[in-house]
Design a protein around this motif. Sequence first.
Motif, short mmCIF file in Angstrom:
data_model
loop_
_atom_site.label_atom_id
_atom_site.label_comp_id
_atom_site.label_asym_id
_atom_site.label_seq_id
_atom_site.Cartn_x
_atom_site.Cartn_y
_atom_site.Cartn_z
N GLU A 55 0.62 -1.72 -0.41
CA GLU A 55 -0.11 0.19 -0.35
C GLU A 55 1.12 1.51 0.33
O GLU A 55 0.40 2.26 -0.83
CB GLU A 55 -1.21 0.12 1.22
CG GLU A 55 -1.49 1.08 1.09
CD GLU A 55 -2.54 1.13 2.51
OE1 GLU A 55 -3.15 2.31 3.15
OE2 GLU A 55 -2.43 0.03 3.39
N PHE A 56 1.53 0.99 0.93
CA PHE A 56 3.02 2.89 0.82
C PHE A 56 3.32 2.56 -0.84
O PHE A 56 4.06 3.77 -1.05
CB PHE A 56 3.61 1.68 2.34
CG PHE A 56 4.96 3.07 1.93
CD1 PHE A 56 4.08 4.61 2.50
CD2 PHE A 56 6.33 3.56 1.78
CE1 PHE A 56 5.27 5.41 2.69
CE2 PHE A 56 7.03 4.07 1.08
CZ PHE A 56 6.45 5.35 2.37
N LYS A 57 3.90 1.49 -0.92
CA LYS A 57 4.46 1.42 -2.76
C LYS A 57 3.68 2.23 -3.88
O LYS A 57 4.31 2.40 -4.60
CB LYS A 57 5.23 0.01 -2.89
CG LYS A 57 6.53 -0.13 -2.18
CD LYS A 57 7.05 -1.67 -2.59
CE LYS A 57 7.41 -0.99 -4.29
NZ LYS A 57 7.90 -2.37 -4.86
N ALA A 58 2.66 1.80 -3.67
CA ALA A 58 1.31 2.73 -4.28
C ALA A 58 1.15 3.56 -3.70
O ALA A 58 0.89 4.69 -5.06
CB ALA A 58 0.19 1.55 -4.30
N ILE A 59 1.58 4.59 -3.03
CA ILE A 59 1.06 5.63 -3.03
C ILE A 59 2.76 6.61 -3.10
O ILE A 59 2.32 7.42 -4.36
CB ILE A 59 1.40 5.93 -0.97
CG1 ILE A 59 -0.37 6.06 -0.52
CG2 ILE A 59 1.98 7.76 -0.89
CD1 ILE A 59 0.08 5.83 0.78
N LEU A 60 3.53 5.64 -3.36
CA LEU A 60 4.75 6.26 -3.69
C LEU A 60 5.13 6.51 -5.14
O LEU A 60 5.15 6.92 -5.77
CB LEU A 60 5.90 5.06 -3.68
CG LEU A 60 7.11 5.96 -1.80
CD1 LEU A 60 8.05 3.99 -2.12
CD2 LEU A 60 6.93 6.68 -1.92
N GLN A 61 4.11 5.14 -5.88
CA GLN A 61 4.46 5.26 -7.43
C GLN A 61 3.27 6.35 -7.74
O GLN A 61 3.44 6.64 -8.90
CB GLN A 61 3.45 3.38 -7.32
CG GLN A 61 3.24 2.83 -9.47
CD GLN A 61 4.92 3.63 -9.80
OE1 GLN A 61 5.99 3.05 -9.14
NE2 GLN A 61 4.79 4.19 -10.71
N LYS A 62 2.58 6.43 -7.00
CA LYS A 62 0.84 7.31 -7.71
C LYS A 62 1.75 9.29 -7.55
O LYS A 62 1.73 9.45 -8.57
CB LYS A 62 -0.22 7.23 -6.73
CG LYS A 62 -1.23 8.33 -7.23
CD LYS A 62 -2.87 8.12 -6.18
CE LYS A 62 -3.65 9.36 -7.29
NZ LYS A 62 -4.45 9.62 -5.74
#
Length: 90
Positions: A55-62
């Motif tokens: 979930e945190f990596k998805a925030i970084l990706q977005k």
Amino acid sequence: MKRYRCIVTGRVQGVWYRRHVAEAAQAAGFRGYVRNLPDGSVVAVVDTPEDSFDEFKAILQKGSPMSHVESIECEEIPLDAPFHDFGIIR
């Protein structure tokens, strides 16, 4: 709880990337920080349960609407003093 250090490359400076990441991470309950690096990349350090790391990596990706993430390289690092919130380090 684990601590990860992630280096994000791409168009991630001067496009409100850190602010968007910090706001989204704080809203999701993560603790840590995000900071610009001299080479144009961004470092993010986060304390998270292992099952929430994606979930945190998805925030970084977005990121932000004007950012463009090319890569995210993460490594687990020692967990020492806990963070109390998620913020931006200048």
